[in-house]
Design a protein around this motif. Structure first.
Motif, PDB file in Angstrom:
ATOM      1  N   SER A  13       1.058  -0.807  -0.198  1.00 54.35           N
ATOM      2  CA  SER A  13       0.499   0.407   0.052  1.00 54.35           C
ATOM      3  C   SER A  13       0.528   0.953   0.068  1.00 54.35           C
ATOM      4  CB  SER A  13      -0.696  -0.184   1.372  1.00 54.35           C
ATOM      5  OG  SER A  13      -1.542   1.256   0.894  1.00 54.35           O
ATOM      6  N   ARG A  14       0.440   2.084  -0.909  1.00 50.42           N
ATOM      7  CA  ARG A  14       2.063   3.095  -1.115  1.00 50.42           C
ATOM      8  C   ARG A  14       0.768   4.853  -0.054  1.00 50.42           C
ATOM      9  NH1 ARG A  14       5.098   3.658  -5.853  1.00 50.42           N
ATOM     10  NH2 ARG A  14       6.142   1.814  -5.062  1.00 50.42           N
ATOM     11  N   SER A  15      -0.615   3.673   0.659  1.00 49.92           N
ATOM     12  CA  SER A  15      -0.715   4.904   1.840  1.00 49.92           C
ATOM     13  C   SER A  15      -0.201   5.200   3.166  1.00 49.92           C
ATOM     14  CB  SER A  15      -2.615   4.731   2.235  1.00 49.92           C
ATOM     15  OG  SER A  15      -2.190   3.136   3.203  1.00 49.92           O
ATOM     16  N   THR A  42      -8.155  -7.507   0.836  1.00 52.21           N
ATOM     17  CA  THR A  42      -9.266  -5.902   1.494  1.00 52.21           C
ATOM     18  C   THR A  42      -8.268  -5.372   1.603  1.00 52.21           C
ATOM     19  OG1 THR A  42     -10.475  -7.883   2.157  1.00 52.21           O
ATOM     20  CG2 THR A  42     -10.530  -5.932   3.012  1.00 52.21           C
ATOM     21  N   CYS A  43      -8.307  -4.235   0.926  1.00 51.73           N
ATOM     22  CA  CYS A  43      -7.947  -2.726   0.595  1.00 51.73           C
ATOM     23  C   CYS A  43      -8.789  -1.844   1.265  1.00 51.73           C
ATOM     24  CB  CYS A  43      -6.898  -2.640  -0.698  1.00 51.73           C
ATOM     25  SG  CYS A  43      -8.041  -2.944  -1.654  1.00 51.73           S
ATOM     26  N   GLU A  44      -8.576  -0.441   1.115  1.00 49.33           N
ATOM     27  CA  GLU A  44      -9.717   0.466   2.121  1.00 49.33           C
ATOM     28  C   GLU A  44      -9.704   1.357   0.210  1.00 49.33           C
ATOM     29  OE1 GLU A  44     -10.772   2.015   4.015  1.00 49.33           O
ATOM     30  OE2 GLU A  44     -10.155  -0.486   5.377  1.00 49.33           O
ATOM     31  N   THR A  45     -11.110   1.543  -0.146  1.00 48.74           N
ATOM     32  CA  THR A  45     -10.878   2.737  -1.148  1.00 48.74           C
ATOM     33  C   THR A  45     -10.190   3.475  -1.640  1.00 48.74           C
ATOM     34  OG1 THR A  45     -13.119   1.308  -1.286  1.00 48.74           O
ATOM     35  CG2 THR A  45     -13.283   3.283  -3.225  1.00 48.74           C
ATOM     36  N   GLY A  46     -10.113   2.925  -2.677  1.00 54.65           N
ATOM     37  CA  GLY A  46      -9.263   4.621  -3.347  1.00 54.65           C
ATOM     38  C   GLY A  46      -7.769   4.668  -2.601  1.00 54.65           C
ATOM     39  N   GLU A  47      -7.113   3.514  -2.153  1.00 55.48           N
ATOM     40  CA  GLU A  47      -5.732   3.234  -2.009  1.00 55.48           C
ATOM     41  C   GLU A  47      -4.884   2.381  -3.203  1.00 55.48           C
ATOM     42  OE1 GLU A  47      -3.509   0.404   2.030  1.00 55.48           O
ATOM     43  OE2 GLU A  47      -5.262   0.338   0.963  1.00 55.48           O
ATOM     44  N   CYS A  92       2.867  -0.849 -12.120  1.00 61.75           N
ATOM     45  CA  CYS A  92       2.513  -1.939 -11.082  1.00 61.75           C
ATOM     46  C   CYS A  92       2.250  -1.413 -10.295  1.00 61.75           C
ATOM     47  CB  CYS A  92       4.250  -2.256 -10.646  1.00 61.75           C
ATOM     48  SG  CYS A  92       4.607  -0.940  -9.620  1.00 61.75           S
ATOM     49  N   CYS A  93       0.633  -0.273 -10.092  1.00 57.75           N
ATOM     50  CA  CYS A  93      -0.114   0.524  -9.017  1.00 57.75           C
ATOM     51  C   CYS A  93      -1.529   0.078  -9.558  1.00 57.75           C
ATOM     52  CB  CYS A  93       0.634   1.398  -8.719  1.00 57.75           C
ATOM     53  SG  CYS A  93       2.155   1.424  -7.900  1.00 57.75           S
ATOM     54  N   HIS A  94      -2.157   0.247  -9.175  1.00 55.68           N
ATOM     55  CA  HIS A  94      -3.768   0.125  -9.056  1.00 55.68           C
ATOM     56  C   HIS A  94      -4.198   0.436  -8.147  1.00 55.68           C
ATOM     57  CE1 HIS A  94      -2.586  -2.613 -13.035  1.00 55.68           C
ATOM     58  NE2 HIS A  94      -2.346  -2.774 -11.922  1.00 55.68           N
ATOM     59  N   VAL A  95      -5.470   1.281  -8.185  1.00 59.00           N
ATOM     60  CA  VAL A  95      -5.973   1.907  -7.457  1.00 59.00           C
ATOM     61  C   VAL A  95      -7.768   0.986  -6.222  1.00 59.00           C
ATOM     62  CG1 VAL A  95      -8.015   3.786  -6.669  1.00 59.00           C
ATOM     63  CG2 VAL A  95      -5.677   4.728  -7.677  1.00 59.00           C
ATOM     64  N   CYS A  96      -7.898   0.988  -5.622  1.00 58.32           N
ATOM     65  CA  CYS A  96      -8.292  -0.267  -4.796  1.00 58.32           C
ATOM     66  C   CYS A  96      -9.540   0.146  -4.558  1.00 58.32           C
ATOM     67  CB  CYS A  96      -8.110   0.057  -3.319  1.00 58.32           C
ATOM     68  SG  CYS A  96      -9.250  -1.269  -2.728  1.00 58.32           S
ATOM     69  N   ALA A  97     -10.975  -0.320  -5.873  1.00 59.27           N
ATOM     70  CA  ALA A  97     -11.776   0.052  -5.548  1.00 59.27           C
ATOM     71  C   ALA A  97     -12.640  -1.468  -4.915  1.00 59.27           C
ATOM     72  CB  ALA A  97     -12.501   0.508  -7.286  1.00 59.27           C
ATOM     73  N   ASP A  98     -13.980  -1.027  -4.652  1.00 63.12           N
ATOM     74  CA  ASP A  98     -15.232  -2.185  -4.607  1.00 63.12           C
ATOM     75  C   ASP A  98     -15.098  -2.983  -5.634  1.00 63.12           C
ATOM     76  OD1 ASP A  98     -16.591  -3.710  -2.720  1.00 63.12           O
ATOM     77  OD2 ASP A  98     -18.236  -3.052  -2.863  1.00 63.12           O
ATOM     78  N   GLY A  99     -14.702  -4.468  -5.366  1.00 64.23           N
ATOM     79  CA  GLY A  99     -15.157  -5.514  -6.208  1.00 64.23           C
ATOM     80  C   GLY A  99     -14.143  -5.451  -7.648  1.00 64.23           C
ATOM     81  N   ALA A 100     -13.044  -4.539  -8.036  1.00 56.96           N
ATOM     82  CA  ALA A 100     -12.698  -4.061  -9.365  1.00 56.96           C
ATOM     83  C   ALA A 100     -11.290  -5.226  -8.808  1.00 56.96           C
ATOM     84  CB  ALA A 100     -11.595  -3.084  -9.019  1.00 56.96           C
TER      85      ALA A 100
END
Length: 115
Positions: A13-15, A42-47, A92-100
């Motif tokens: 996580s880069r948060s 499991t990650c936070e939305t937008g992370e 190599c980075c992606h934004v966490c989104a519900d169900g993404a």
């Protein structure tokens, strides 16, 4: 993993939490297999979540020691954010989104010289 050897993989996580998957002291072992392998976290939305992959490689040099054995060196080949998640990288980075679901990544497509 279309290599002939297993590789290690972590998600970072880069948060502000700096969470790592599977944990700060462990990595996933991705066995050689042409099939797509999937990890669920499991990650936070937008992370922003980045992956790092690496493989330890031993090479035997032409140098011979005094005991008659050849010199062996260990190096690390890495891709993405690397073993500690600190390298900058493209794709190599992606934004966490519900169900993404992040796209399938082939290491050779993104990191020249990495496997």
């Amino acid at each position: 993993n279309d290599n002939e050897r297993a590789l290690s993989l972590k998600l970072f996580s880069r948060s502000d939490t700096h969470q790592e998957w599977p944990s700060k002291s462990k990595a996933y072992s991705i066995k050689p297999d042409a099939a797509v392998q999937q990890l669920k976290i499991t990650c936070e939305t937008g992370e922003q979540i980045c992956w790092g992959a690496w493989m330890k490689v031993q090479t035997v040099s032409g140098e011979v020691r005094s005991n008659g054995e050849r010199e062996t060196r260990t190096s690390t080949q890495s891709a993405g954010a690397g073993e500690r998640g600190q390298r900058s990288c493209e794709h190599c980075c992606h934004v966490c989104a519900d169900g993404a679901v992040a796209p399938v990544t082939k290491l050779r497509d993104h990191e020249p010289g990495a496997r």
